[in-house]
Motif scaffolding. Structure first.
Motif, PDB file in Angstrom:
ATOM      1  N   MET A   1       0.944  -1.356  -0.019  1.00  0.00           N
ATOM      2  CA  MET A   1       0.049  -0.042  -0.045  1.00  0.00           C
ATOM      3  C   MET A   1       0.740   1.340  -0.060  1.00  0.00           C
ATOM      4  SD  MET A   1      -2.834   1.056  -0.109  1.00  0.00           S
ATOM      5  CE  MET A   1      -4.405   0.257   0.285  1.00  0.00           C
ATOM      6  N   SER A   2       0.413   2.196  -0.425  1.00  0.00           N
ATOM      7  CA  SER A   2       0.850   3.654  -0.610  1.00  0.00           C
ATOM      8  C   SER A   2       1.553   4.032   0.864  1.00  0.00           C
ATOM      9  CB  SER A   2       0.210   4.717  -1.466  1.00  0.00           C
ATOM     10  OG  SER A   2       0.549   5.806  -1.175  1.00  0.00           O
ATOM     11  N   SER A   3       2.321   4.904   0.635  1.00  0.00           N
ATOM     12  CA  SER A   3       2.710   5.614   1.915  1.00  0.00           C
ATOM     13  C   SER A   3       1.986   6.883   2.240  1.00  0.00           C
ATOM     14  CB  SER A   3       4.274   6.350   1.751  1.00  0.00           C
ATOM     15  OG  SER A   3       4.497   7.018   0.734  1.00  0.00           O
ATOM     16  N   THR A   4       1.125   7.312   1.142  1.00  0.00           N
ATOM     17  CA  THR A   4      -0.076   8.145   1.548  1.00  0.00           C
ATOM     18  C   THR A   4      -1.171   7.718   1.025  1.00  0.00           C
ATOM     19  OG1 THR A   4       0.629   9.100  -0.798  1.00  0.00           O
ATOM     20  CG2 THR A   4       1.567  10.199   1.030  1.00  0.00           C
ATOM     21  N   THR A  19     -10.807  11.020   2.040  1.00  0.00           N
ATOM     22  CA  THR A  19     -10.169  11.355   3.222  1.00  0.00           C
ATOM     23  C   THR A  19      -8.655  11.083   3.142  1.00  0.00           C
ATOM     24  OG1 THR A  19     -10.664   9.678   4.564  1.00  0.00           O
ATOM     25  CG2 THR A  19     -12.230  11.687   4.539  1.00  0.00           C
ATOM     26  N   ASN A  20      -7.813  11.700   3.622  1.00  0.00           N
ATOM     27  CA  ASN A  20      -6.311  11.225   3.892  1.00  0.00           C
ATOM     28  C   ASN A  20      -5.932  11.258   5.235  1.00  0.00           C
ATOM     29  OD1 ASN A  20      -5.668  13.970   4.782  1.00  0.00           O
ATOM     30  ND2 ASN A  20      -4.800  14.432   2.784  1.00  0.00           N
ATOM     31  N   SER A  21      -4.911  10.832   5.714  1.00  0.00           N
ATOM     32  CA  SER A  21      -4.405  10.588   6.934  1.00  0.00           C
ATOM     33  C   SER A  21      -4.083  12.008   7.721  1.00  0.00           C
ATOM     34  CB  SER A  21      -3.076   9.660   7.208  1.00  0.00           C
ATOM     35  OG  SER A  21      -1.983  10.258   6.440  1.00  0.00           O
ATOM     36  N   ARG A  22      -4.063  13.031   6.990  1.00  0.00           N
ATOM     37  CA  ARG A  22      -3.966  14.340   7.627  1.00  0.00           C
ATOM     38  C   ARG A  22      -5.230  14.873   7.852  1.00  0.00           C
ATOM     39  NH1 ARG A  22      -1.075  13.585   3.382  1.00  0.00           N
ATOM     40  NH2 ARG A  22      -1.766  14.966   2.308  1.00  0.00           N
TER      41      ARG A  22
END
Length: 135
Positions: A1-4, A19-22
């Protein structure tokens, strides 16, 4: 999986939230869904954003910290397949009045985008997509 990683969750009929992790969110939906981007529009936004983010420092160094930069993207659809883009057009806008060696700056911007813009490079090089479905 991607780092982002990005997650897209269904929120209603034909509507989703990416959504993203930020903690950033963007509404996604089918064409005509109010207040939402279509997936194709998100691709255009990603290409335009990558171009302007990649070139920002070059413009700011020559124009100044208050440089007004705009990137616009549009597409031409493939006449044989309405579900495929034939071409993406990106236009960068910046006020270059008074900038010395304009052509040198624009050449540097083009080289930077061609070398460092991950989104454009991935699209142009037809990056494979590995789709995992529930089994």
């Amino acid at each position: 999986m991607s780092s982002t990683p990005v997650e897209v969750t269904r929120t209603g009929e034909h509507t989703f939230t990416a959504t993203n992790s930020r903690g950033a969110e963007v509404a996604v939906g089918r064409d005509g869904a109010p207040g939402a981007f279509t997936p194709g529009e998100l691709l255009l936004a990603a290409v335009a954003a990558c171009s302007v983010v990649t070139s920002e420092n070059l413009f700011v160094r020559r124009i100044g910290e208050d440089a007004q930069l705009v990137a616009r993207a549009d597409r031409t659809k493939n006449p044989e397949d309405e579900h495929k883009f034939a071409e993406i057009q990106v236009a960068l806008e910046a006020e270059l009045d008074g900038v010395e060696n304009r052509e040198k700056l624009l050449d540097a911007v083009q080289r930077a985008i061609e070398k460092y813009c991950t989104v454009s490079r991935s699209v142009e090089e037809s990056t494979p997509i590995n789709l995992a479905l529930p089994r």
